[in-house]
Design a protein around this motif. Structure first.
Motif, PDB file in Angstrom:
ATOM      1  N   TYR A  80       0.750  -1.182  -0.067  1.00 42.05           N
ATOM      2  CA  TYR A  80      -0.024   0.100   0.060  1.00 42.05           C
ATOM      3  C   TYR A  80       0.984   1.193   0.016  1.00 42.05           C
ATOM      4  O   TYR A  80       2.020   1.264   0.835  1.00 42.05           O
ATOM      5  CB  TYR A  80      -1.017  -0.049   1.209  1.00 42.05           C
ATOM      6  CG  TYR A  80      -1.778  -1.151   1.336  1.00 42.05           C
ATOM      7  CD1 TYR A  80      -3.087  -0.723   0.613  1.00 42.05           C
ATOM      8  CD2 TYR A  80      -1.699  -2.426   2.185  1.00 42.05           C
ATOM      9  CE1 TYR A  80      -4.034  -1.883   0.701  1.00 42.05           C
ATOM     10  CE2 TYR A  80      -2.474  -3.305   1.953  1.00 42.05           C
ATOM     11  CZ  TYR A  80      -3.829  -2.964   1.326  1.00 42.05           C
ATOM     12  OH  TYR A  80      -4.677  -4.181   1.464  1.00 42.05           O
ATOM     13  N   TYR A  81       0.618   2.358  -0.717  1.00 36.73           N
ATOM     14  CA  TYR A  81       1.153   3.613  -0.771  1.00 36.73           C
ATOM     15  C   TYR A  81       0.508   4.394   0.622  1.00 36.73           C
ATOM     16  O   TYR A  81      -0.471   4.011   0.939  1.00 36.73           O
ATOM     17  CB  TYR A  81       0.806   4.374  -1.899  1.00 36.73           C
ATOM     18  CG  TYR A  81       1.662   3.915  -3.202  1.00 36.73           C
ATOM     19  CD1 TYR A  81       2.898   4.551  -3.306  1.00 36.73           C
ATOM     20  CD2 TYR A  81       0.982   3.499  -4.316  1.00 36.73           C
ATOM     21  CE1 TYR A  81       3.669   4.081  -4.558  1.00 36.73           C
ATOM     22  CE2 TYR A  81       1.794   2.978  -5.305  1.00 36.73           C
ATOM     23  CZ  TYR A  81       3.146   3.468  -5.442  1.00 36.73           C
ATOM     24  OH  TYR A  81       3.526   3.085  -6.437  1.00 36.73           O
ATOM     25  N   ASP A  82       1.459   5.169   1.061  1.00 37.82           N
ATOM     26  CA  ASP A  82       1.036   6.110   1.855  1.00 37.82           C
ATOM     27  C   ASP A  82      -0.026   7.125   1.350  1.00 37.82           C
ATOM     28  O   ASP A  82      -0.163   7.307   0.148  1.00 37.82           O
ATOM     29  CB  ASP A  82       2.131   6.848   2.680  1.00 37.82           C
ATOM     30  CG  ASP A  82       2.959   7.778   1.699  1.00 37.82           C
ATOM     31  OD1 ASP A  82       2.632   8.013   0.583  1.00 37.82           O
ATOM     32  OD2 ASP A  82       3.946   8.160   2.356  1.00 37.82           O
ATOM     33  N   GLN A  85       1.227   8.842  -1.916  1.00 37.06           N
ATOM     34  CA  GLN A  85       1.643   7.796  -2.943  1.00 37.06           C
ATOM     35  C   GLN A  85       2.902   8.053  -3.385  1.00 37.06           C
ATOM     36  O   GLN A  85       3.290   7.982  -4.720  1.00 37.06           O
ATOM     37  CB  GLN A  85       0.478   8.205  -4.136  1.00 37.06           C
ATOM     38  CG  GLN A  85      -0.772   7.812  -3.799  1.00 37.06           C
ATOM     39  CD  GLN A  85      -1.736   7.825  -5.045  1.00 37.06           C
ATOM     40  OE1 GLN A  85      -1.454   8.103  -5.978  1.00 37.06           O
ATOM     41  NE2 GLN A  85      -2.891   7.400  -4.761  1.00 37.06           N
ATOM     42  N   ARG A  86       3.778   8.390  -2.509  1.00 40.26           N
ATOM     43  CA  ARG A  86       5.344   8.460  -2.819  1.00 40.26           C
ATOM     44  C   ARG A  86       5.936   7.295  -2.220  1.00 40.26           C
ATOM     45  O   ARG A  86       7.253   7.180  -2.475  1.00 40.26           O
ATOM     46  CB  ARG A  86       5.820   9.925  -2.403  1.00 40.26           C
ATOM     47  CG  ARG A  86       4.985  10.883  -3.321  1.00 40.26           C
ATOM     48  CD  ARG A  86       5.904  12.181  -3.018  1.00 40.26           C
ATOM     49  NE  ARG A  86       4.846  13.030  -3.972  1.00 40.26           N
ATOM     50  CZ  ARG A  86       5.608  14.352  -4.266  1.00 40.26           C
ATOM     51  NH1 ARG A  86       6.770  14.436  -3.756  1.00 40.26           N
ATOM     52  NH2 ARG A  86       4.724  14.887  -4.906  1.00 40.26           N
ATOM     53  N   SER A  87       5.666   6.695  -1.152  1.00 40.85           N
ATOM     54  CA  SER A  87       6.314   5.649  -0.447  1.00 40.85           C
ATOM     55  C   SER A  87       5.368   4.718  -0.145  1.00 40.85           C
ATOM     56  O   SER A  87       4.043   4.748   0.096  1.00 40.85           O
ATOM     57  CB  SER A  87       6.992   6.149   0.938  1.00 40.85           C
ATOM     58  OG  SER A  87       6.132   6.876   1.710  1.00 40.85           O
ATOM     59  N   LEU A  88       5.850   3.433   0.025  1.00 39.14           N
ATOM     60  CA  LEU A  88       5.163   2.245   0.679  1.00 39.14           C
ATOM     61  C   LEU A  88       4.843   2.302   2.040  1.00 39.14           C
ATOM     62  O   LEU A  88       5.502   2.487   2.601  1.00 39.14           O
ATOM     63  CB  LEU A  88       5.763   0.935   0.057  1.00 39.14           C
ATOM     64  CG  LEU A  88       5.757   0.817  -1.326  1.00 39.14           C
ATOM     65  CD1 LEU A  88       6.375  -0.541  -1.836  1.00 39.14           C
ATOM     66  CD2 LEU A  88       4.577   0.703  -2.235  1.00 39.14           C
TER      67      LEU A  88
END
Length: 88
Positions: A80-82, A85-88
């Motif tokens: 899942y992205y945070d 939508q830049r890190s998992l």
């Protein structure tokens, strides 16, 4: 007809021909069993979809498990992205 549709159709036809000719040299029974498992998995997902209304984590978990069984693989993961939508 749009230009990209022709390319997609050609690719689709190539895939269909590969399946029809069974170029991966699997026995017909193995091939048909695999297709049957995949169709059963899709049907299971479709039948249970309404049960999951609003519960995205359960949808993802159960769909992933069904797909893993259909593909006969032991390990799967979902990342899942945070919120950015830049890190998992």
């Amino acid at each position: 007809m749009l230009p990209f549709a022709t390319g997609s159709l050609t690719l689709r036809q190539q895939r269909r021909c590969a399946i029809m000719s069974n170029t991966n040299h699997q026995s017909d029974q193995t091939f048909l069993a695999r297709i049957g498992r995949q169709q059963e998995a899709l049907l299971a997902i479709i039948k249970t979809w309404r049960e999951y209304e609003g519960n995205i984590k359960r949808i993802v978990r159960d769909t992933t498990e069904i797909a893993a069984r259909a593909l006969d693989i032991e390990r799967v993961s979902v990342w899942y992205y945070d919120h950015t939508q830049r890190s998992l």
